[in-house]
Write an enzyme that holds these catalytic residues in place. Structure first.
Site, mmCIF file in Angstrom:
data_model
loop_
_atom_site.group_PDB
_atom_site.id
_atom_site.type_symbol
_atom_site.label_atom_id
_atom_site.label_comp_id
_atom_site.label_asym_id
_atom_site.label_seq_id
_atom_site.Cartn_x
_atom_site.Cartn_y
_atom_site.Cartn_z
ATOM 1 N N CYS A 102 0.854 -1.199 0.000
ATOM 2 C CA CYS A 102 0.000 0.000 0.000
ATOM 3 C C CYS A 102 0.884 1.243 0.000
ATOM 4 O O CYS A 102 2.117 1.153 0.016
ATOM 5 C CB CYS A 102 -0.930 0.000 1.217
ATOM 6 S SG CYS A 102 -0.036 0.047 2.790
ATOM 7 N N CYS A 135 3.444 1.489 2.715
ATOM 8 C CA CYS A 135 4.667 0.710 2.499
ATOM 9 C C CYS A 135 5.685 1.521 1.696
ATOM 10 O O CYS A 135 6.865 1.595 2.050
ATOM 11 C CB CYS A 135 4.344 -0.596 1.777
ATOM 12 S SG CYS A 135 3.302 -1.734 2.704
ATOM 13 N N ASP A 184 -7.456 19.408 -22.406
ATOM 14 C CA ASP A 184 -7.145 19.017 -23.775
ATOM 15 C C ASP A 184 -8.265 19.568 -24.663
ATOM 16 O O ASP A 184 -9.378 19.810 -24.177
ATOM 17 C CB ASP A 184 -7.086 17.493 -23.869
ATOM 18 C CG ASP A 184 -7.000 17.004 -25.299
ATOM 19 O OD1 ASP A 184 -6.108 17.458 -26.027
ATOM 20 O OD2 ASP A 184 -7.849 16.185 -25.687
ATOM 21 N N ASP A 198 -2.632 12.196 -23.924
ATOM 22 C CA ASP A 198 -2.865 12.877 -22.650
ATOM 23 C C ASP A 198 -2.422 12.042 -21.451
ATOM 24 O O ASP A 198 -2.352 12.549 -20.333
ATOM 25 C CB ASP A 198 -4.357 13.210 -22.494
ATOM 26 C CG ASP A 198 -4.865 14.127 -23.581
ATOM 27 O OD1 ASP A 198 -4.139 15.083 -23.919
ATOM 28 O OD2 ASP A 198 -5.964 13.898 -24.104
#
Length: 750
Positions: free
Chosen positions: A13, A16, A439, A642
């Site tokens: 996770c 960590c 965009d 993108d």
């Protein structure tokens, strides 16, 4: 300074990855350490005179993780024909979550069902397991129901205690301690049960140890599933490159990986261009929309550059390869996505941030209280009662629920409005955005060409459109499809099909319609055919200046008129940008389109700044520049081009109708493809963050008040000693308050 990349194993996770960064940054001479949780890699910059790779590896291993130097040049991994290990692991977690939920519900029903004031149906248990007549058997039944849940949640104990022993306590540590203490205390109390003493049967907290594990396992499962989706974005990008390429000189099909710079490839109509190169022969239209975001096909002729992964629409192209391997445009996009994911600082959950202080503090208070009462002459049962009460009331159930419940309700509320939130961390930070980068193609505009103007040279607009649609109906070009669509919308009859036609790549087409020779194409075709277009030349220049594509039509050498095709602006774009301005945000239009087209669209919708003619890899660079200047950026896009910018931004937001790559790379997906959902997403984030703060306040407030009472403060002042049973009840009540507060969020209107 030296920069190296290490492969890190054992991370589960964000906490960590944060732990690995924390321990490595403490090393002398380390300037920067960034961990990419998705790629399981650490990029570290350090002074090699002060620290060695062996010391770095040893430090990571001491923190409970594996580390080895990443090998940049590796042989291609063999194709796996078996089961995907990540998919198998995800299925295992799902199975264990289902088992945990079933046994937890049964345990809650058995242990607490008959204690509820409104009652439940009689427990379908034999008299042998009656709490009143056979308390020991009743306790054993709870133990049998709790053990499968503890086994399914074994990783919490392994990882939690490992992190605790290495001095990096996290959420797993909180869960492991709370669950373990409840379970161990219950086991001890179970062996004190006798037929004469029934009271101990009420001091069992097996359900507390099980439910905490099940609830937190649900959050971990969702986190793992989202991480897998993030990784699939990179995999999908890689699949854009064809596996094979056709050599022009021999006509032999070879693996794309074996092609060298300088080789000439033959690309047939409808095929993907394998690698970046230059056209040496042939003319065609190439669809680069998936890579550049430009909705209109780009005409290619001798000397034109082409991008690997783009699609050859019509005509045959001979392409001389100029870039291979990691130098290609597509590889650079993949690398930018990976780098952006790695550089995005992991946002640890608030509970993880305080775990380093909260866990040792709670343990210290529990031990101190136990020692003090032991010195005061209390017996072991009293001391154990105090010690366990402190740990049970400090059980992180409410703390663990504070963030996930608010996020769960917030994401559900977003889903009702077509706003899909990829992760809880993103929902927490979206409110901080102060700049929205848009965009153009497919985001502000519709993303597909449409007829904007019909200018006849002499006849009617309907007549011109009818003839144009008739001849264009034989073409597969997107511009031709837009004209045919416009005629169909006006319910115009295109009449019979052309008797014959000839596609002229890079210019248009020539067709015979009702015995007349009709030309349809650009200025170059008209000039080559001797057609006088002076009557509409200025109009064509003006339309081209706005980024539109003017197409001329002529019959038997006489000009019929002009039809302009462009990518129209969405109806809601201007209103959405106005709403963003009301929220105090700066709006930037970032596009690979021409300056004329970009500035024209920017003026129509009212953006603050226009940045045109941006290459795919440069989009991420522009976003990074804005963030380096102190801006918090939300990138909104829909194309593969993108993807790097979506991951580089603080928040990546993809249009639901866009490419799968953009959707997988984004943090938020707008399923309705409506820009008006962007301000709604920002409001949702602010409301959810407010709810999380309220939940955490109540969770910590509860602990602040409850822990001293559990430690015996009231007893020392002449009051009662808190029973672990009441500590468990108080813990449950705090969870109910947190969940109730989170559910209020679901009633809000966005």
């Amino acid at each position: 300074m030296r920069e190296e990349v290490y492969d890190i194993s054992g991370m589960h996770c964000a906490a960590c990855s944060a732990s690995v960064e924390k321990v490595t940054r403490r090393l002398p001479g380390v300037e920067r350490s960034d961990v990419n949780l998705v790629a399981e890699r650490m990029t570290i910059v350090y002074d090699e005179t002060q620290v060695t790779p062996e010391q770095i590896i040893a430090k990571v291993e001491k923190a409970g993780f594996g580390a080895k130097l990443h090998q940049e040049k590796q042989e291609a991994a063999p194709v796996q024909t078996g089961e995907d290990p990540e998919e198998a692991e995800l299925r295992r977690k799902k199975r264990e979550l289902i088992v945990s939920a079933i046994f937890s519900c049964a345990l809650l029903y058995v242990s607490m069902g008959q204690m509820l004031p409104f009652g439940l149906p009689a427990l379908p248990l034999p008299d042998l397991f009656s709490m009143h007549t056979h308390p020991m058997n009743f306790a054993v039944l709870q133990l049998m129901l709790a053990i499968p849940v503890l086994y399914c949640g074994r990783n919490f104990f392994i990882n939690g205690f490992q992190a605790l022993f290495h001095g990096n306590p996290n959420m797993d540590s909180l869960v492991a301690i709370g669950s373990a203490c409840s379970f161990v205390y219950s086991v001890v109390m179970m062996f004190l049960i006798t037929d004469d003493v029934h009271g101990h049967v009420h001091n069992l907290y097996y359900e507390s140890s099980a439910v905490v594990l099940t609830l937190v396992s649900l959050g971990k499962f969702m986190e793992s599933r989202n991480m897998k989706k993030t990784k699939s974005a990179i995999t999908a990008l890689m699949r854009l490159t064809p596996d094979t390429a056709l050599l022009a000189d021999s006509g032999k099909e070879v693996p794309t990986s074996s092609v060298k710079a300088g080789d000439v490839l033959l690309v047939k109509p409808g095929a993907r261009i394998p690698l970046d190169g230059v056209v040496t022969k042939g003319e065609s239209s190439v669809n680069e929309a998936m890579l550049t975001g430009e909705s209109l096909p780009v005409e290619k002729a001798e000397g034109s550059e082409v991008i690997g992964g783009s699609v050859n629409e019509n005509g045959v192209l001979y392409v001389k390869v100029t870039r291979v391997g990691e130098d290609t445009t597509l590889s650079r996009i993949i690398r930018f996505v990976e780098d952006a994911q790695g550089k995005k600082a992991p946002i640890s959950r608030t509970a993880d941030k305080v775990a380093g202080i909260f866990v040792p503090t709670v343990i210290a208070i529990a031990v101190l209280a136990a020692v003090i009462w032991a010195i005061a002459g209390k017996d072991f049962a009293f001391v154990l009662r105090v010690f366990t009460s402190v740990l049970v009331i400090a059980c992180p159930c409410a703390l663990g629920l504070a963030t996930p419940t608010a996020i769960m309700v917030g994401t559900g509320l977003g889903a009702k409005h077509g706003i899909l939130i990829r992760s809880g961390e993103i929902l927490e930070v979206t409110h901080s955005v102060d700049t929205v980068v848009l965009d153009k193609t497919g985001t502000v505009t519709k993303g597909e060409p449409a007829v904007t103007e019909v200018c006849p040279a002499g006849g009617t607009a309907e007549g011109l459109l009818t003839i144009a649609a008739a001849v264009e109906s034989v073409s597969q070009h997107p511009l031709a499809a837009a004209i045919v669509q416009a005629a169909q919308e006006k319910k115009l009859s295109t009449g019979k099909q052309p008797e014959n036609f000839e596609l002229l790549p890079g210019r248009g087409l020539r067709a015979t319609l009702s015995g007349r020779t009709v030309l349809a194409g650009n200025r170059r075709l008209m000039e080559e055919s001797g057609v006088d277009i002076s009557a509409l030349s200025e109009k064509a220049d003006a339309l081209a200046g706005q980024g539109e594509t003017p197409m001329f039509f002529a019959a038997d050498g006489a000009l019929l008129g002009l039809i302009s095709v462009a990518d129209p602006v969405k109806e809601t774009s201007a209103a959405a940008i106005a709403a963003l301005h009301k929220q105090g945000l700066r709006v930037v239009l970032l596009t690979g389109d021409s300056r004329a087209a970009a500035e024209h669209i920017g003026a129509l919708v009212g953006v603050d700044e226009v940045i045109p003619e941006v290459l795919p890899e440069e989009k991420a660079v522009h976003v990074q520049k804005l963030e380096a200047a102190g801006r918090k950026v939300m990138m909104v896009g829909d194309g593969i081009n993108d993807a790097p910018a979506l991951t580089a931004a603080t928040v990546g937001c993809a249009i639901g109708s866009g490419s799968d790559i953009a959707i997988e790379a984004a943090d938020i997906v707008l399923m309705r493809s409506d820009l008006e959902d962007v301000p709604r997403a920002l409001r949702l984030s602010a409301l959810t963050l407010r709810d999380i703060k309220q939940n955490l306040f109540w969770a910590f407030c509860y602990n602040t008040i409850g822990i001293p009472i559990a430690a015996g403060l009231l007893y020392a002042l002449g009051g009662p000693l808190l029973s672990p049973m009441f500590a468990g009840a108080a813990m449950s009540l705090s969870s109910v308050c947190v969940v109730g507060n989170a559910l209020r969020l679901g009633t809000v209107k966005l």
